[in-house]
Design a protein around this motif. Structure first.
Motif, PDB file in Angstrom:
ATOM      1  N   THR A  47      31.574  39.469  40.230  1.00  0.00           N
ATOM      2  CA  THR A  47      30.466  39.886  39.352  1.00  0.00           C
ATOM      3  C   THR A  47      31.036  40.776  38.260  1.00  0.00           C
ATOM      4  O   THR A  47      32.139  41.318  38.379  1.00  0.00           O
ATOM      5  CB  THR A  47      29.388  40.674  40.125  1.00  0.00           C
ATOM      6  OG1 THR A  47      29.924  41.947  40.511  1.00  0.00           O
ATOM      7  CG2 THR A  47      28.904  39.915  41.350  1.00  0.00           C
ATOM      8  N   PHE A  48      30.272  40.969  37.200  1.00  0.00           N
ATOM      9  CA  PHE A  48      30.730  41.837  36.108  1.00  0.00           C
ATOM     10  C   PHE A  48      30.808  43.297  36.561  1.00  0.00           C
ATOM     11  O   PHE A  48      31.501  44.104  35.937  1.00  0.00           O
ATOM     12  CB  PHE A  48      29.791  41.708  34.912  1.00  0.00           C
ATOM     13  CG  PHE A  48      30.014  40.450  34.115  1.00  0.00           C
ATOM     14  CD1 PHE A  48      31.202  40.255  33.420  1.00  0.00           C
ATOM     15  CD2 PHE A  48      29.050  39.457  34.062  1.00  0.00           C
ATOM     16  CE1 PHE A  48      31.424  39.102  32.680  1.00  0.00           C
ATOM     17  CE2 PHE A  48      29.264  38.300  33.322  1.00  0.00           C
ATOM     18  CZ  PHE A  48      30.453  38.109  32.640  1.00  0.00           C
ATOM     19  N   ALA A  51      34.295  44.628  37.123  1.00  0.00           N
ATOM     20  CA  ALA A  51      35.222  44.849  36.009  1.00  0.00           C
ATOM     21  C   ALA A  51      35.480  46.332  35.795  1.00  0.00           C
ATOM     22  O   ALA A  51      36.613  46.743  35.457  1.00  0.00           O
ATOM     23  CB  ALA A  51      34.664  44.220  34.733  1.00  0.00           C
ATOM     24  N   GLN A  52      34.483  47.164  36.005  1.00  0.00           N
ATOM     25  CA  GLN A  52      34.637  48.597  35.747  1.00  0.00           C
ATOM     26  C   GLN A  52      35.658  49.243  36.675  1.00  0.00           C
ATOM     27  O   GLN A  52      36.558  49.952  36.197  1.00  0.00           O
ATOM     28  CB  GLN A  52      33.274  49.295  35.859  1.00  0.00           C
ATOM     29  CG  GLN A  52      33.332  50.791  35.545  1.00  0.00           C
ATOM     30  CD  GLN A  52      31.958  51.439  35.585  1.00  0.00           C
ATOM     31  OE1 GLN A  52      30.951  50.762  35.757  1.00  0.00           O
ATOM     32  NE2 GLN A  52      31.925  52.759  35.428  1.00  0.00           N
ATOM     33  N   PHE A  71      37.916  39.803  31.009  1.00  0.00           N
ATOM     34  CA  PHE A  71      37.199  39.742  32.282  1.00  0.00           C
ATOM     35  C   PHE A  71      36.066  38.723  32.193  1.00  0.00           C
ATOM     36  O   PHE A  71      35.279  38.726  31.231  1.00  0.00           O
ATOM     37  CB  PHE A  71      36.627  41.114  32.651  1.00  0.00           C
ATOM     38  CG  PHE A  71      37.682  42.163  32.859  1.00  0.00           C
ATOM     39  CD1 PHE A  71      38.647  41.998  33.840  1.00  0.00           C
ATOM     40  CD2 PHE A  71      37.718  43.314  32.084  1.00  0.00           C
ATOM     41  CE1 PHE A  71      39.628  42.959  34.045  1.00  0.00           C
ATOM     42  CE2 PHE A  71      38.690  44.278  32.276  1.00  0.00           C
ATOM     43  CZ  PHE A  71      39.657  44.103  33.254  1.00  0.00           C
ATOM     44  N   PHE A  72      35.966  37.872  33.200  1.00  0.00           N
ATOM     45  CA  PHE A  72      34.917  36.857  33.277  1.00  0.00           C
ATOM     46  C   PHE A  72      34.412  36.758  34.722  1.00  0.00           C
ATOM     47  O   PHE A  72      35.106  37.143  35.666  1.00  0.00           O
ATOM     48  CB  PHE A  72      35.447  35.460  32.879  1.00  0.00           C
ATOM     49  CG  PHE A  72      35.740  35.288  31.416  1.00  0.00           C
ATOM     50  CD1 PHE A  72      34.779  34.813  30.547  1.00  0.00           C
ATOM     51  CD2 PHE A  72      37.004  35.595  30.907  1.00  0.00           C
ATOM     52  CE1 PHE A  72      35.049  34.654  29.201  1.00  0.00           C
ATOM     53  CE2 PHE A  72      37.282  35.434  29.568  1.00  0.00           C
ATOM     54  CZ  PHE A  72      36.307  34.953  28.706  1.00  0.00           C
ATOM     55  N   THR A  73      33.204  36.232  34.846  1.00  0.00           N
ATOM     56  CA  THR A  73      32.809  35.614  36.121  1.00  0.00           C
ATOM     57  C   THR A  73      32.863  34.118  35.882  1.00  0.00           C
ATOM     58  O   THR A  73      32.814  33.656  34.725  1.00  0.00           O
ATOM     59  CB  THR A  73      31.383  36.017  36.532  1.00  0.00           C
ATOM     60  OG1 THR A  73      30.447  35.517  35.555  1.00  0.00           O
ATOM     61  CG2 THR A  73      31.235  37.531  36.656  1.00  0.00           C
ATOM     62  N   GLY A  76      29.783  33.022  34.074  1.00  0.00           N
ATOM     63  CA  GLY A  76      29.803  33.448  32.681  1.00  0.00           C
ATOM     64  C   GLY A  76      30.756  32.622  31.843  1.00  0.00           C
ATOM     65  O   GLY A  76      30.482  32.326  30.668  1.00  0.00           O
TER      66      GLY A  76
END
Length: 915
Positions: A47-48, A51-52, A71-73, A76
């Motif tokens: 999930t996004f 990314a954090q 960064f991707f899912t 997405g």
């Protein structure tokens, strides 16, 4: 190119370890040990939200400035491609299959479907199984076009016993046939897989795949295809024994990856320690578990923790915790969401469909009108008159409800509209609803049903209200996406469906769609167990850690036994539980503090903690390791001052009545508080809608019959021997109309037929005594001057008779027998006859109750004794009592038990609390 796999230990250090592995792979690929620009690499995350922490871990490793990877899912990434034109919406795909299933009678018999719409959930289940088969078998078909899935299918069935194969033969063949028919360009999963392969074929950047679980077959096929052109590195959790805390390995060996004997290591008792502060909280009830959970969250926030999670294994308890926290003004970011069908916005759609299906049934109609989404912003040309004639929508709806309840109209559009003849504005409003409901008839294709529903929502002002609500916006989008515009696919699906089928489809879509409200404050997050994968929090509370919820109850797998699912490569009950157990271990390993709560007792019976927790406790005990600690939040004690309840004695001189009826004054005598609540405050319960006639209806019919009968005899005298026939004819005419509307009135008709002959005999005897009928059902108003105010007496007298001397008598019909009426007068609690004497415009010499029930096959009357004195005494009492109310004398709730038993305001005076 290559496909590399890196296993990372499930722990709070996962993201730092992932960052180091990512940097090492990037620098190895470029040959630059000081590299700080990683934009060439793509990183695919679950999930996004992941990314954090990854970006933060990279920054901690590098320090200073750097260019992060992309960064991707996976979803997405696929959305960046042009949409495939041939993919059907899930709802249209479902209805296509349903349209095929409903044509086969043997299917209804096989699955005991009583109506067509019962096959809709079956179609949904079949599509879900078909999608599972697609995900499991499609990669193999793509890799080897010559492979025969039929052979694999037969091999799977051979794993069953002959009896089981015979039992499942029809069902399994149905699933297999549907899967083969669905595997075409219209299939969403096949189209998604084609897009994934399209990305792989044009791969121009190295890829890093990070996930807590192993890739699914479609994902693995994508990674294999991508690795043929670019370097691919996968990072997943390491579930080998040496990577997991020894305590967990011993307690839950089934979640460990199979290892060879050489890889096994001995575990010393000193290794059996839990690094996380894992605690148990045994609650005594649902409320206790919720209160404990809410207090723990509050305590954690007070201690400075700002990143908390509530894992909702038990949704009932989790919702209660959320309510308690919001009462404490602590917002909970709910990532689990809830069914869209449970939102207020969806209830408006459901209410409208209920009204259409029930053809204007009154209860459903009132529920619809009371919805905040209905008629708030209806078109001006349709409802502006209603909005001008009443203060607001609430007054409009209340007037409609009062009129329908008073008329006891149960439903049917024509009857409802006719009951509102006295209120043109309200009648027009209901007529609008009836007009829109009439459009939901016949059979239509999906696009026509969408257009009809959208038009109705616009006309009723529902669409505009939904547009202003976040859940409502999602519902409007859902309706539009049930089917694409006509000819968008180069064809127009023309299958026709009835309204019940359309309604069932919409309800199914609302049930299957989740609604997640906007999330702003993320200090406290509520999520499912699998939603906590690869995430760390300051503290975690898991609610529902009992045997009923952990592991989660397995879903029934129709058609396929576990053996068949295993052979086909589908998820089995064991594989699901194994993954859930790994999710639990990951939760414990990645978070510094975890509290597991459950209800230790349910319905008076012990409720054990999860068997997984029991096995962990047993492992610790057998190895003399420290046991799991138990904790309970401390609830601050509050001392409440007891206040004794006393009989209410309200005083309201400003509400002193200016009008008084006989029934109102009887209410005052029975209980002054009842009079205060009902007559002075104007509180009253609404009339109940009933499909059975009540005694008051019976009384009203008899009043109408007798008025007609006596007026006919007054104007057209008849011999005594013809009067019974006249009363029979009048009664038959009225009851024929009543019974045509409600056959249940037949019982009252039969009851009255037994009284007719006796009543005629009594009436003739009464006439022989010199009394003659003057008029009936006469409304009166008469002023009664008081010392400092005027009081108006009002009421309706059933009948006035007069004799040759000009004396008048009041007669009041009662559907009781003489014994009951005699007792009523002897108790001196009823003042109705004396009140009518005061109300009359001429002096009244006598008053009688007329019994309309037989006693020993006879009907009689009961005369009020000392009638002149009773009138004088009543006038004095009324004067004294009304003036006392005006002076502010208290009105106590001192009614006797027989009065309180059926009192509408007993809940207001709360007699049981102070008596």
């Amino acid at each position: 190119m290559s496909l590399e796999s890196i296993k990372l230990v499930p722990s709070a250090n996962f993201w730092p370890a992932a960052a180091r592995a990512l940097l090492a792979a990037c620098r190895e690929d470029s040959g630059d040990r000081g590299q700080r620009d990683f934009a060439r690499w793509r990183v695919v995350l679950p999930t996004f939200a992941h990314a954090q922490p990854l970006k933060a871990a990279i920054a901690a490793e590098l320090g200073g400035t750097f260019v992060p990877p992309q960064f991707f899912t996976l979803s997405g990434w696929l959305m960046t491609l042009p949409p495939l034109p041939n993919v059907l919406p899930a709802s249209e795909r479902l209805m296509r299959l349903y349209a095929e299933l409903r044509q086969h009678g043997w299917l209804k018999k096989l699955f005991t479907a009583r109506r067509n719409t019962d096959l809709l959930p079956l179609a949904q289940t079949l599509l879900a199984l078909s999608d599972e088969l697609t995900q499991a078998l499609l990669p193999g078909l793509h890799a080897d076009a010559a492979s025969d899935p039929e052979q694999r299918w037969q091999s799977a069935l051979e794993q069953l016993s002959p009896d089981a194969r015979k039992l499942l033969s029809d069902e399994t063949q149905l699933v297999w046939s549907i899967w083969k028919s669905q595997l075409d360009a219209d299939d969403a999963i096949a189209a998604r897989f084609a897009q994934m392969l399209q990305i792989a074929e044009s791969a121009s950047q190295p890829l890093i795949w990070i996930s807590s679980v192993a890739p699914e077959p479609l994902e693995q096929a994508f990674l294999d295809a991508y690795a043929m052109r670019q370097r691919v590195v996968t990072m997943t959790l390491d579930w080998r024994a040496q990577a997991i805390l020894p305590t967990y390995t011993m307690a839950w060996p089934e979640m460990v990856e199979v290892a060879t004997n050489e890889e096994r290591t001995d575990i010393a008792a000193s290794d059996l320690a839990l690094p996380a502060e894992m605690q148990l909280c045994a609650a005594s009830s649902v409320e206790d578990e919720a209160v404990q959970g809410a207090q723990m969250v509050i305590d954690w926030l007070r201690s400075g923790k700002t990143n908390l999670a509530i894992v909702a294994q038990d949704r009932v308890v989790a919702r209660r915790i959320r309510a308690l926290l919001e009462r404490a003004q602590i917002h909970v970011a709910d990532e689990t969401g809830w069914k869209l069908s449970t939102t207020r916005a969806a209830s408006a759609i459901a209410a409208w469909f209920d009204v259409v299906a029930a053809r204007g049934e009154t209860t459903a109609l009132l529920d619809l009108l009371k919805s905040p989404f209905v008629l708030n912003e209806a078109p001006r040309d349709l409802l502006h008159e209603a909005q001008d004639s009443v203060a607001n929508k609430s007054a409009l709806v209340m007037k409609i409800e009062l009129l329908l309840r008073r008329a006891n109209v149960l439903g049917e559009w024509r009857a409802v509209i006719n009951a509102l003849n006295a209120a043109p504005t309200e009648q027009k409003t209901v007529a609008l609803l009836a007009q829109q409901a009439a459009l939901f008839s016949g059979r239509k294709n999906l696009r026509d049903w969408i257009a009809t529903t959208t038009s109705a929502l616009d006309s009723l002002g529902i669409a505009s209200a939904l547009s202003a609500d976040s859940a409502g916006q999602q519902i409007l989008q859902l309706l539009q996406h049930i089917a694409p515009p006509a000819n968008a696919l180069g064809q127009d699906y023309a299958a026709l469906f009835s309204f019940p089928e359309w309604r069932a489809l919409v309800n199914l879509q609302l049930d299957d769609t989740s609604f997640i409200s906007a999330i702003n404050d993320r200090r406290v997050v509520m999520l499912p167990l699998n939603g906590a994968r690869l995430r760390s929090f300051d503290a975690v509370l898991m609610v529902g850690a009992d045997a009923d919820h952990l592991p989660s109850q397995p879903q029934e797998t129709l058609f396929f036994a576990n053996t068949v699912r295993r052979e086909l490569g589908l998820a089995t009950r064991e594989s699901r539980q194994r993954q859930q157990l790994r999710d639990v271990v990951e939760l414990l390993a990645m978070n510094p503090q975890v509290v597991l709560s459950w209800q230790a007792h349910k319905d008076g019976e012990p409720n054990p903690v999860s068997p997984w927790i029991q096995r962990l406790q047993l492992t610790l005990a057998r190895n003399a390791a420290p046991a799991l600690t138990e904790t309970r939040a401390e609830i601050a004690a509050q001392t409440l001052q007891a206040t004794l309840s006393i009989m209410p004695r309200p005083a309201a001189p400003q509400l002193t009545p200016s009008r008084l009826s006989a029934s109102a004054y009887n209410s005052f005598i029975q209980c002054p508080y009842q009079f205060f609540a009902r007559r002075m405050l104007g509180l009253a319960s609404l009339d109940e809608l009933s499909d059975l006639p009540e005694k008051r209806d019976y009384g009203g019919w008899l009043h109408e019959i007798l008025e007609t009968y006596h007026e006919t005899l007054r104007d057209q005298p008849r011999p005594a021997d013809q009067r019974e026939a006249l009363l029979v004819d009048i009664s038959k005419k009225l009851f024929d109309e009543v019974i045509a509307k409600n056959a249940a009135a037949l019982g009252y008709y039969s009851r009255w037929q037994k009284v007719i002959s006796a009543y005629v005999i009594w009436a003739n005897e009464h006439e022989a005594q010199g009394w003659r009928f003057v008029f009936g059902e006469q409304a009166y108003e008469k002023p009664m001057p008081l010392a400092d105010r005027d009081l108006t007496l009002h009421g309706r007298i059933d009948r006035i008779d007069e004799n040759d001397a000009g004396e008048r008598a009041v007669l009041d019909y009662k559907t009781n027998n003489q014994l009951v009426l005699n007792k009523k007068l002897k108790d001196h609690e009823d003042h109705q006859l004396a009140f009518y004497g005061l109300l009359s415009d001429r002096p009244v010499a006598a008053a009688h109750y007329v019994a309309l029930e037989t006693t020993k096959d006879k009907v009689g009357d009961v005369s009020a004794p000392d009638y002149d004195e009773a009138q004088r005494a009543l006038a004095a009492q009324i004067t004294i009592n009304v003036e006392a109310i005006a002076r502010g004398v208290g009105l106590p709730a001192n009614g006797v038990a027989s009065v309180c038993q059926y009192c509408d305001v007993r809940g207001l005076c709360r007699k049981g609390a102070w008596e």
